[in-house]
Write a protein that holds these residues in place. Structure first.
Motif, PDB file in Angstrom:
ATOM      1  N   ARG A  72      -0.257   9.221   6.240  1.00 47.91           N
ATOM      2  CA  ARG A  72      -1.731   9.031   6.265  1.00 47.91           C
ATOM      3  C   ARG A  72      -2.051   8.372   4.780  1.00 47.91           C
ATOM      4  N   ASP A  73      -3.197   7.864   4.794  1.00 42.37           N
ATOM      5  CA  ASP A  73      -3.864   7.312   3.579  1.00 42.37           C
ATOM      6  C   ASP A  73      -3.539   5.949   3.077  1.00 42.37           C
ATOM      7  N   ALA A  74      -2.498   5.262   4.096  1.00 47.01           N
ATOM      8  CA  ALA A  74      -2.091   4.127   3.588  1.00 47.01           C
ATOM      9  C   ALA A  74      -2.950   2.961   4.216  1.00 47.01           C
ATOM     10  N   GLN A  75      -3.239   2.100   3.278  1.00 47.94           N
ATOM     11  CA  GLN A  75      -4.397   1.189   3.604  1.00 47.94           C
ATOM     12  C   GLN A  75      -3.874  -0.158   4.648  1.00 47.94           C
ATOM     13  N   VAL A  76      -3.519   0.232   5.941  1.00 48.57           N
ATOM     14  CA  VAL A  76      -2.822  -0.858   6.748  1.00 48.57           C
ATOM     15  C   VAL A  76      -3.824  -1.370   7.569  1.00 48.57           C
ATOM     16  N   GLU A  77      -3.457  -2.587   7.980  1.00 50.95           N
ATOM     17  CA  GLU A  77      -4.506  -3.302   8.808  1.00 50.95           C
ATOM     18  C   GLU A  77      -3.864  -4.157   9.957  1.00 50.95           C
ATOM     19  N   THR A  96       0.826  -1.122  -0.009  1.00 49.75           N
ATOM     20  CA  THR A  96       0.074   0.052   0.068  1.00 49.75           C
ATOM     21  C   THR A  96       0.869   1.183   0.141  1.00 49.75           C
ATOM     22  N   ALA A  97       0.377   2.357  -0.609  1.00 47.87           N
ATOM     23  CA  ALA A  97       0.944   3.683  -0.441  1.00 47.87           C
ATOM     24  C   ALA A  97       0.380   4.736   0.357  1.00 47.87           C
ATOM     25  N   GLY A  98       1.101   5.436   0.880  1.00 49.86           N
ATOM     26  CA  GLY A  98       0.521   6.509   1.636  1.00 49.86           C
ATOM     27  C   GLY A  98       1.284   7.899   1.601  1.00 49.86           C
ATOM     28  N   LYS A  99       0.767   9.016   2.193  1.00 51.91           N
ATOM     29  CA  LYS A  99       1.499  10.452   2.164  1.00 51.91           C
ATOM     30  C   LYS A  99       2.168  10.719   3.201  1.00 51.91           C
TER      31      LYS A  99
END
Length: 357
Positions: free
Chosen positions: A179-184, A158-161
């Motif tokens: 932020r905005d990374a689709q982490v779980e 996943t990518a984030g800012k």
């Protein structure tokens, strides 16, 4: 583990690094190439299922960061401490899909951050990523995270800012903010890469903002620079990293606090501090991977300071990291401008400055 054994093992690790995956300098890598790098260095960490004896559950992620020697094939996996200390027995699934047993005795906990190293002994050969410098990340730069979600059968990329990089010494080193990374769940301990495919941090917190009203916005990680400083607390240095060492040799026998400023490209001069030095002792800090050139430092105690150079920088009165510290408006209630001294540094052996008087 005995402290002297830890020192011996880590010294071998950082003085005899394996072959790394080397991204092209000064370029922005395609997302697919960064994912390929991540895939070749990331491992899955499993811990025992508390409800089913003999069964293991996905609990976290780690990244291969070094090896002892080419002959011994002993690798070291960096992950989140809260993953590595949750059990006395682990299973590691390496990039080639092989599952291996790890025990608690093979875990080395870092001192001041939520990081730990796992020891992996194998006859297989694995790749190692290049270390980056999170101080060079600028707001809205893209960062990438590769990990193993607990609820999925495959790893997730996943990518984030990137948002900010600040020192949070009281919060287990979680100063890398994005932020905005689709982490779980399950991606704690996952490697964070910059836009050049270099390792800049370890992911650990899915959500955690700067205030209650913003808790849903931000994710956090521990920077590689924090890891390097953590190794320093064990008395260890790495040959490709640049260090600055200040020694408190003043007659008053008082504790000294200091800050340093480094040139970080688009972020201008990044200033970090404060670091403490007890009387008649020295303190070493990691400037960054392969940093070459000039840094500035300022030190003080209750009687005075060591400064009087030609360059002024803004500092906070508490633990901080500040970009563009030479040009930023320095009018905050907790800020002041100080006069710093220049010193030249290079990778390898620490450059030492004695504080006397």
């Amino acid at each position: 583990m005995n402290r002297y054994i830890i020192k011996f093992v880590l010294l071998l690790f950082i003085s005899m690094m394996g072959v790394v995956i080397s991204p092209l300098m000064g370029t922005t890598m395609p997302r697919s190439e960064i994912e390929n790098i991540a895939r070749e260095v990331t491992v899955l960490i499993k811990t025992p299922d508390p409800l089913k004896h003999g069964k293991f559950l996905k609990s976290g992620t780690g990244v291969i960061v070094g090896k002892k020697t080419k002959e011994a094939n002993t690798y070291y996996i960096l992950t989140a401490k809260h993953i590595a200390t949750s059990s006395k027995k682990y299973k590691i699934v390496t990039p080639d899909g092989i599952e291996r047993d790890i025990t608690n005795a093979e875990v080395i906990e870092m001192n001041s951050t939520d990081l730990a190293l796992l020891t992996l002994r194998t006859t297989q050969n694995y790749k190692i990523p290049s270390w980056g410098d999170s101080d060079k990340l600028t707001a809205k730069d893209t960062i990438y995270i590769y990990g193993w979600p607990s609820s999925k059968s495959l790893p997730h990329f996943t990518a984030g800012k990137f948002v900010d990089n600040r020192l949070l010494l009281s919060n287990e080193g979680y100063g890398l903010v994005y932020r905005d990374a689709q982490v779980e769940n399950g991606m704690s301990g996952a490697p964070i890469f910059d836009y050049n495919g270099k390792l800049v941090g370890i992911h650990g917190i899915e959500r955690g903002g700067f205030g209650v009203e913003r808790l849903s916005l931000y994710q956090r990680g521990v920077s590689i620079n924090s890891f390097l400083n953590d190794m320093l607390l064990l008395g260890l240095t790495a040959p490709s990293v640049t260090y600055l060492e200040l020694c408190n040799q003043q007659n008053s026998k008082k504790e000294v606090q200091f800050v340093f400023a480094k040139n970080s490209g688009n972020n201008g001069w990044v200033t970090r501090g404060w670091f403490s030095i007890k009387p008649d002792s020295c303190r070493t800090v990691a400037i960054g991977e392969e940093y070459q050139g000039i840094v500035y430092f300022y030190a003080e105690d209750s009687d005075g300071n060591w400064g009087k150079g030609q360059q002024y920088f803004c500092v906070n009165n508490q633990a901080f990291s500040m970009i563009n510290s030479d040009t930023v408006t320095c009018n905050g209630s907790n800020q002041r401008r100080v006069n710093m001294l220049e010193i030249k540094v290079s990778p390898g052996k620490p450059t030492t400055q004695n504080l006397t008087g």
